[in-house]
Design a protein around this motif. Structure first.
Motif, short mmCIF file in Angstrom:
data_model
loop_
_atom_site.label_atom_id
_atom_site.label_comp_id
_atom_site.label_asym_id
_atom_site.label_seq_id
_atom_site.Cartn_x
_atom_site.Cartn_y
_atom_site.Cartn_z
N SER A 160 0.89 -1.19 0.01
CA SER A 160 0.03 -0.05 -0.09
C SER A 160 0.81 1.20 -0.03
CB SER A 160 -1.06 0.07 1.13
OG SER A 160 -0.08 0.14 2.52
N LYS A 161 2.24 0.94 0.40
CA LYS A 161 2.82 2.35 0.51
C LYS A 161 3.22 2.61 -0.77
CE LYS A 161 7.30 3.89 2.58
NZ LYS A 161 8.49 3.41 3.43
N VAL A 167 -8.66 8.61 -9.78
CA VAL A 167 -8.29 7.28 -8.71
C VAL A 167 -9.19 6.02 -9.16
CG1 VAL A 167 -7.89 6.67 -6.57
CG2 VAL A 167 -7.39 8.91 -7.08
N VAL A 177 -0.04 7.25 -6.36
CA VAL A 177 -1.42 7.99 -6.51
C VAL A 177 -1.20 9.50 -5.99
CG1 VAL A 177 -3.73 8.18 -5.29
CG2 VAL A 177 -2.83 5.96 -5.90
N ASP A 178 -0.41 9.68 -4.62
CA ASP A 178 -0.10 11.02 -4.55
C ASP A 178 0.52 11.89 -5.44
OD1 ASP A 178 -1.53 10.27 -1.80
OD2 ASP A 178 0.26 10.03 -0.83
N LYS A 201 -1.79 12.91 -8.05
CA LYS A 201 -2.78 13.65 -7.61
C LYS A 201 -2.00 14.97 -7.79
CE LYS A 201 -5.87 11.22 -4.56
NZ LYS A 201 -6.27 10.93 -3.27
N ILE A 203 1.46 1.72 -3.61
CA ILE A 203 0.50 2.47 -4.05
C ILE A 203 0.29 3.73 -4.05
CG2 ILE A 203 -1.96 2.02 -4.46
CD1 ILE A 203 -1.51 -1.14 -4.25
N ASN A 204 0.27 4.20 -2.54
CA ASN A 204 0.00 5.56 -2.13
C ASN A 204 0.78 6.60 -2.71
OD1 ASN A 204 -2.17 4.47 -0.85
ND2 ASN A 204 -1.34 4.28 1.07
N ALA A 205 2.11 6.12 -2.70
CA ALA A 205 3.19 6.99 -3.19
C ALA A 205 2.78 7.46 -4.66
CB ALA A 205 4.45 6.33 -3.19
#
Length: 308
Positions: free
Chosen positions: A96-97, A124, A103-104, A107, A99-101
């Motif tokens: 998830s780390k 997203v 996505v962020d 964005k 994936i979130n990196a």
């Protein structure tokens, strides 16, 4: 024990272990993980080239081109990737780390991409999957290709990180030339390179589809609606030499399950076809080989007695 005249060391993140057992020239491979996100094919209309950020040096050596947006050959859009150094050469878990990196990042920087003229904000909900892998970063910041010092006949193809996929065909040709030079084999005039590749149903025009269905009615049975994959193509993928033996193997050969629903509608039918072709039960079907069984047991049984 095997006797051989040539060894090609293409062991990826384990290539240093193989080399260091036989060569006087030792090197170290650092496993460097990177994840990607896959976006639905509806966005491909506005992504016709690869755009990446300026390469950035990494503290442990080498550099990363960092985040990028890329059109895939199959009509999806790929985002990523990150660069995280691992100790375990076999750890390919997508976290998830990571994936979130990604996505962020998108964005924040989506507004600078041409696609933002159509989608002002990063969509997203258009992300349909994520995957990751390890790149073998060598401690000398370059590919290690050629016969290893002190180990005649041991040929390295090590440290092939980005852009290794692009360089792969040329590296393969070079390795073949090295082997030919070492062994001087006779040319096989009867050798037929390549194999027959059937045109995917999704790429056929109307006339080609009608002809395919006349020859094999299973072409009229769509299993994967997202990717327009037919039963004929799935059965062919299983029946071929070195044929598919798992759901993911079918997926990699035909794209069944790679669409928007990620197998939500077609996986059950793929499991059935694997059972029919291989003579196994649903409990034997795996996602990607040993230890990845999709079904682990029967939860209940129904018995019906005929009423008098």
């Amino acid at each position: 024990m095997f006797d051989t005249k040539i060894i090609l060391n293409c062991a990826g993140t384990h290539a240093d272990e193989m080399n260091n057992m036989v060569s006087t020239d030792k090197f170290h491979i650092l496993p460097r993980f990177g994840a990607h996100l896959i976006m639905d094919c509806e966005y491909i209309k506005w992504v016709d080239t690869t755009i990446t950020q300026t390469p950035t040096p990494l503290p442990t050596g080498g550099h990363t081109k960092g985040m990028g947006i890329m059109p895939s050959v199959d009509g999806t859009v790929i985002l990523g990737c990150d660069a995280v150094d691992y100790d375990d050469p076999d750890n390919v878990a997508t976290t998830s780390k990571s994936i979130n990196a990604i996505v962020d990042y998108f964005k924040t920087f989506w507004k600078y991409l041409p696609i933002s003229a159509v989608y002002p904000e990063f969509p997203v909900d258009g992300v349909i999957n994520a995957y990751g892998g390890l790149r073998p970063h060598p401690d000398r910041d370059d590919y290690i290709i050629g016969e290893a010092p002190g180990a005649p006949g041991f040929i390295n193809a090590a440290g092939i990180e980005s852009p290794g996929l692009t360089a792969g065909p040329a590296i393969g040709e070079h390795l073949a030339e090295l082997v030919v030079c070492k062994l001087a084999p006779e040319k096989n005039e009867d050798y037929l390179p390549g194999r027959e590749v059937l045109k995917p149903f999704r790429e056929m025009n109307r006339q080609e589809r009608e002809a395919a269905i006349r020859e094999n009615p299973d072409y009229a049975k769509i299993v994967c609606r997202c990717e327009q994959v037919t039963e004929a193509e799935i059965r062919d993928a299983i029946r071929r030499p070195l044929g598919a033996r798992s759901v993911n193997a079918v997926k990699m050969r035909t794209r069944a399950g790679m669409g928007r629903c990620q197998g939500g509608f077609c996986q059950g039918r793929v499991v059935e076809i694997l059972c029919e072709e291989l003579g196994i039960t649903p409990l034997d079907v795996t996602q990607s080989g040993d230890g990845s069984n999709i079904l682990v047991g029967e939860c209940c049984s129904h018995h019906f007695e005929e009423k008098a």
